[in-house]
Design a protein around this motif. Structure first.
Motif, PDB file in Angstrom:
ATOM      1  N   ASN A   2       6.763  -5.992  -7.179  1.00  0.00           N
ATOM      2  CA  ASN A   2       5.604  -5.243  -7.648  1.00  0.00           C
ATOM      3  C   ASN A   2       5.119  -5.772  -8.983  1.00  0.00           C
ATOM      4  N   CYS A 148      -3.231   7.830  -5.016  1.00  0.00           N
ATOM      5  CA  CYS A 148      -4.131   6.770  -5.452  1.00  0.00           C
ATOM      6  C   CYS A 148      -4.544   7.150  -6.866  1.00  0.00           C
ATOM      7  N   TYR A 175      -4.550   2.227  -8.252  1.00  0.00           N
ATOM      8  CA  TYR A 175      -3.408   1.664  -7.540  1.00  0.00           C
ATOM      9  C   TYR A 175      -2.511   2.795  -7.039  1.00  0.00           C
ATOM     10  N   ASP A 196       2.777   1.061  -8.340  1.00  0.00           N
ATOM     11  CA  ASP A 196       2.795  -0.165  -7.554  1.00  0.00           C
ATOM     12  C   ASP A 196       1.470  -0.914  -7.739  1.00  0.00           C
ATOM     13  N   ASP A 198       0.690  -3.833  -7.038  1.00  0.00           N
ATOM     14  CA  ASP A 198       0.342  -4.776  -5.990  1.00  0.00           C
ATOM     15  C   ASP A 198      -0.490  -4.139  -4.886  1.00  0.00           C
ATOM     16  N   HIS A 199      -0.572  -2.814  -4.901  1.00  0.00           N
ATOM     17  CA  HIS A 199      -1.314  -2.095  -3.869  1.00  0.00           C
ATOM     18  C   HIS A 199      -2.422  -1.266  -4.507  1.00  0.00           C
ATOM     19  N   THR A 200      -3.616  -1.798  -4.521  1.00  0.00           N
ATOM     20  CA  THR A 200      -4.751  -1.051  -5.068  1.00  0.00           C
ATOM     21  C   THR A 200      -5.291  -0.120  -3.994  1.00  0.00           C
ATOM     22  N   CYS A 201      -6.147   0.795  -4.401  1.00  0.00           N
ATOM     23  CA  CYS A 201      -6.644   1.784  -3.437  1.00  0.00           C
ATOM     24  C   CYS A 201      -8.066   2.204  -3.793  1.00  0.00           C
TER      25      CYS A 201
END
Length: 201
Positions: A2, A148, A175, A196, A198-201
């Motif tokens: 991450n 999110c 994210y 995290d 590495d995971h956008t939203c």
């Protein structure tokens, strides 16, 4: 791995130090099992009044009351955390009512970094939180909240000058964040919060 995220300009320092102290935080692992119930209903913060159709749906869900309680605790935890960061001090907040040792330690570590750096925050993040796991069996019921997190309106400022410190260029402003919660007696508590980047939203 991450990417380490910065909740706001100085949260860069904040989450780097914080997550390092808390041991390495892993990527989200939200797997289902037979004892886990999934809830696809996302709740936004601030919470809007439920529509009649949502109320009807909730009434058919035997776990609706527990899910509501989990999300209420999560929302309250964040509200108190925002207060603490706005003054760089957890005194005068109710963080201890909603967070156990690890989650509380994370917030206290952030506050210490901000205090030493002469910064505070203004504004507040926005949330779109939902329960992804709920296990009520066993001695300690558990739930996982996926959020999110939108930090675009949550600014870091210099305490003396009031000058806003810009976000780092590689800072995602929205994210995924995962919170683990447990029910202690009659109350749900936040036990751990993992961002995290590495995971956008």
């Amino acid at each position: 791995m991450n990417r380490r995220v910065h909740l706001n300009a100085h949260s860069a320092v904040r989450f780097r130090k914080l997550l390092a102290v808390s041991a390495s935080l892993s990527a989200l692992a939200l797997s289902a099992c037979s004892s886990v119930h999934r809830d696809d209903k996302a709740l936004e913060h601030p919470l809007a009044p439920a529509s009649s159709s949502k109320v009807a749906t909730a009434s058919m869900d035997p776990d609706a009351a527990e899910k509501t309680a989990v999300l209420k605790t999560y929302s309250s935890f964040w509200a108190e955390q925002v207060k603490a960061y706005a003054r760089a001090d957890i005194q005068g907040t109710d963080l201890k009512k909603y967070a156990t040792e690890k989650a509380l330690g994370q917030a206290m570590g952030d506050v210490l970094v901000m205090k030493n750096g002469g910064t505070v925050t203004t504004g507040a993040p926005k949330h779109r939180a939902r329960i992804t796991q709920l296990t009520l069996a066993g001695n300690t019921p558990e739930a996982v909240v996926q959020d999110c997190l939108d930090i675009s309106a949550w600014k870091t400022v210099n305490r003396r000058s009031g000058k806003v410190q810009p976000f780092p260029s590689d800072q995602p402003l929205r994210y995924l964040t995962t919170a683990k919660t447990e029910k202690w007696g009659s109350r749900w508590m936040v036990t751990e919060v993992t961002p995290d980047g590495d995971h956008t939203c």
